[in-house]
Design an enzyme around this catalytic site. Structure first.
Site, PDB file in Angstrom:
ATOM      1  N   SER A 133      24.888  43.138  45.278  1.00 41.96           N
ATOM      2  CA  SER A 133      24.375  43.522  46.593  1.00 41.96           C
ATOM      3  C   SER A 133      25.429  44.269  47.390  1.00 41.96           C
ATOM      4  O   SER A 133      26.610  43.946  47.333  1.00 41.96           O
ATOM      5  CB  SER A 133      23.937  42.287  47.383  1.00 41.96           C
ATOM      6  OG  SER A 133      23.497  42.675  48.682  1.00 41.96           O
ATOM      7  N   LYS A 187      20.185  36.478  43.775  1.00 42.61           N
ATOM      8  CA  LYS A 187      20.095  37.836  44.323  1.00 42.61           C
ATOM      9  C   LYS A 187      18.701  38.096  44.882  1.00 42.61           C
ATOM     10  O   LYS A 187      18.549  38.739  45.926  1.00 42.61           O
ATOM     11  CB  LYS A 187      20.431  38.862  43.227  1.00 42.61           C
ATOM     12  CG  LYS A 187      20.228  40.331  43.637  1.00 42.61           C
ATOM     13  CD  LYS A 187      21.011  40.691  44.890  1.00 42.61           C
ATOM     14  CE  LYS A 187      21.130  42.194  45.104  1.00 42.61           C
ATOM     15  NZ  LYS A 187      19.853  42.901  45.242  1.00 42.61           N
ATOM     16  N   HIS A 190      18.513  36.352  48.147  1.00 42.55           N
ATOM     17  CA  HIS A 190      19.326  37.150  49.075  1.00 42.55           C
ATOM     18  C   HIS A 190      18.481  38.278  49.657  1.00 42.55           C
ATOM     19  O   HIS A 190      18.477  38.503  50.875  1.00 42.55           O
ATOM     20  CB  HIS A 190      20.544  37.728  48.348  1.00 42.55           C
ATOM     21  CG  HIS A 190      21.230  38.841  49.079  1.00 42.55           C
ATOM     22  ND1 HIS A 190      20.720  40.134  49.122  1.00 42.55           N
ATOM     23  CD2 HIS A 190      22.376  38.883  49.805  1.00 42.55           C
ATOM     24  CE1 HIS A 190      21.520  40.894  49.844  1.00 42.55           C
ATOM     25  NE2 HIS A 190      22.523  40.164  50.263  1.00 42.55           N
ATOM     26  N   ASN A 191      17.757  38.976  48.803  1.00 44.28           N
ATOM     27  CA  ASN A 191      16.943  40.091  49.281  1.00 44.28           C
ATOM     28  C   ASN A 191      15.785  39.616  50.147  1.00 44.28           C
ATOM     29  O   ASN A 191      15.396  40.288  51.109  1.00 44.28           O
ATOM     30  CB  ASN A 191      16.419  40.902  48.100  1.00 44.28           C
ATOM     31  CG  ASN A 191      17.487  41.781  47.482  1.00 44.28           C
ATOM     32  OD1 ASN A 191      18.676  41.509  47.599  1.00 44.28           O
ATOM     33  ND2 ASN A 191      17.085  42.845  46.816  1.00 44.28           N
ATOM     34  N   GLU A 194      17.187  39.022  53.406  1.00 45.95           N
ATOM     35  CA  GLU A 194      17.422  40.355  53.974  1.00 45.95           C
ATOM     36  C   GLU A 194      16.149  40.895  54.638  1.00 45.95           C
ATOM     37  O   GLU A 194      16.194  41.446  55.746  1.00 45.95           O
ATOM     38  CB  GLU A 194      17.873  41.283  52.852  1.00 45.95           C
ATOM     39  CG  GLU A 194      18.104  42.732  53.227  1.00 45.95           C
ATOM     40  CD  GLU A 194      18.404  43.562  51.992  1.00 45.95           C
ATOM     41  OE1 GLU A 194      17.739  44.604  51.794  1.00 45.95           O
ATOM     42  OE2 GLU A 194      19.310  43.180  51.223  1.00 45.95           O
TER      43      GLU A 194
END
Length: 483
Positions: A133, A187, A190-191, A194
């Site tokens: 990222s 990940k 995480h997105n 986000e």
């Protein structure tokens, strides 16, 4: 000796924006890098533009690429997720030998990573699903790296990955996440976080725009000020810059000439789908994802604008109350952000238990402090909270965050209520507050829902006064029987 010295430490196949940036990062950090792309012209372009930045070995086909890698070979795949990644893996497996290492640095779905690792392992080759990222800038200057898969393979590539990762307080933003798909799962979440973070920021902007009539540059100044405090983060920083930017063609604020249709590449959707699968209420991420979908319903929105009335109260905030309302928005944004992160970490914790990954939540927060898109100052107390109590049931019950939410609740409620009464969509703010009220409620109306389920489908229920499952004979004499 001479032949080994001439071989590459690692290879990168796939030289689009992220792949070329990571290759340059590797080269700048002193690693010899074999570079390859499906189309040879792309390799030539890379060498012409960036060849002087490091020790690169250009290759024009897969056999040449693999032949230039020092054993155990390490090949980093940076191609589009899905079938293109599968095709490259099949090509590499055909050419590599037992003990070699394949690293998938794309945005692969974690279930694909689990499948691929098993396939590659059957050939004696080791596999790492590596979440990366930070976008183009992060890939070039230091991303957050989330590797999962073969633990021994990670130990062998760790000197490379930790060197090119972002560094915060002398620590690399890279750590081993866990087996098989753990890295890509983290990940993915995480997105998802986000998505939530960006939507919350957008709603804060929208409220200042509509409630106070502020221009984009004026709102940009507010975000720049907020970035000096507890909201300090990369996304707040770039929001201030975006809102201050003027369009080169018209001279208008740049954000005012951008079509209000937010696109997505799928990681937010994957996060929401997984949350439903494992039973975690990641509601803020879900609302943020649906908000992007709603923004894309252009024809539907055009019809609604013409036909559906707001019947909302007009904004009338006195000049002396403007600063107070802006502060309310700030506090609501911070409280909602904490809630979104709490949901994301709950989702990681639940998946870690379900899959037996053993993910260190404190370590995840620690590597997210730099390089990645959601990097923020408040990830330090997040990491400290999970370090102090690895079994913490929810981030929001940690003393630091419980105190922050308690402080922000009055402002949070005022903002959500104002948005509703004035007809301004604030789905992420509203969802975050509804989740907060739901998770702290001593009793939920789910009791009625379960009773209804038993009535129409004999789905049974549990009682508050003892163990066991029961069913009521609703169509009969209404007596209760054990299930």
């Amino acid at each position: 000796m001479g032949e080994t010295a001439s071989l590459a430490d690692i290879g990168v196949t796939g030289l689009a924006v992220m792949g070329s940036s990571l290759a340059r990062n590797l080269g700048r950090n002193g690693f010899r890098v074999a570079v390859h792309n499906r189309t040879g012209a792309k390799t030539d372009e890379f060498m012409a533009e960036y060849g002087s930045e490091g020790d690169f070995l250009p290759t024009h086909d897969s056999p040449e690429f693999v032949s230039l890698l020092a054993r155990p070979r390490k090949a980093l795949i940076m191609v589009k997720a899905g079938e293109p990644t599968d095709a490259v893996i099949a090509d590499l497996v055909r050419l590599m030998e037992p003990g070699d290492i394949i690293l998938d640095g794309g945005n692969s779905l974690y279930t694909d990573t689990i499948r691929r690792e098993a396939l590659v392992k059957s050939h004696g080759i080791r596999y790492l699903g590596v979440g990366v990222s930070g976008g183009e800038e992060g890939a070039l200057n230091g991303p957050a790296i989330m590797p999962g898969g073969d633990a021994e393979a990670y130990r062998e590539v760790a000197p490379i990955l930790t060197q090119i990762a972002a560094q915060v307080d002398g620590e690399p933003c890279c750590t081993y996440i866990g087996p098989d798909g753990a890295g890509h799962f983290v990940k993915m979440v995480h997105n998802g976080i986000e998505y939530a973070d960006m939507q919350l920021i957008a709603e804060a902007y929208d409220l200042m725009r509509l409630a106070l009539g502020m221009s984009a540059p004026e709102i940009g100044e507010v975000f720049a000020e907020w970035n000096k405090g507890e909201l300090n983060s990369y996304l707040i920083e770039i929001t201030a810059e975006v809102l201050s930017h003027l369009d080169g063609r018209t001279g208008k604020p740049f954000v005012d000439i951008v079509l209000d249709h937010a696109e997505q590449k799928g990681t937010g959707k994957w996060t929401v789908q997984n949350a439903l699968d494992i039973g975690v209420p990641s509601t803020v991420i879900a609302e943020a994802t649906f908000a992007r979908g709603l923004s894309g319903d252009v024809a539907e929105r055009a019809a609604a604008v013409k036909l559906l009335p707001a019947l909302a109260r007009p904004w009338d905030i006195a000049a002396g109350d403007r600063a107070a309302f802006i502060e309310d928005i700030r506090q609501a944004l911070y409280a909602s952000k904490i809630t979104a992160y709490s949901q994301g970490f709950e989702q990681i914790a639940r998946a870690s238990r379900d899959f037996g990954w053993g993910i260190d939540l404190s370590g995840v927060a620690r590597i997210w402090r730099g390089g990645c898109i959601i990097r923020a100052a408040f990830l330090n107390p997040v990491s400290e909270a999970f370090a102090g109590n690895p079994e913490l049931p929810l981030l929001i019950v940690a003393p630091f965050f419980a105190e922050a939410l308690t402080k922000g609740i009055p402002a949070w409620r005022r903002v959500v209520a104002a948005a509703a009464t004035h007809g301004v969509p604030a789905p992420a703010f509203s969802s975050a507050l509804a989740y907060y009220d739901g998770v702290r409620a001593p009793r939920l109306p789910a009791a009625l829902v379960q009773a209804q389920r038993d009535y129409f489908g004999a789905h049974t229920y549990e009682r508050v006064d003892g163990p066991g499952k029961f069913h009521t004979l609703w169509g009969g004499n209404g007596t209760e029987i054990p299930a």
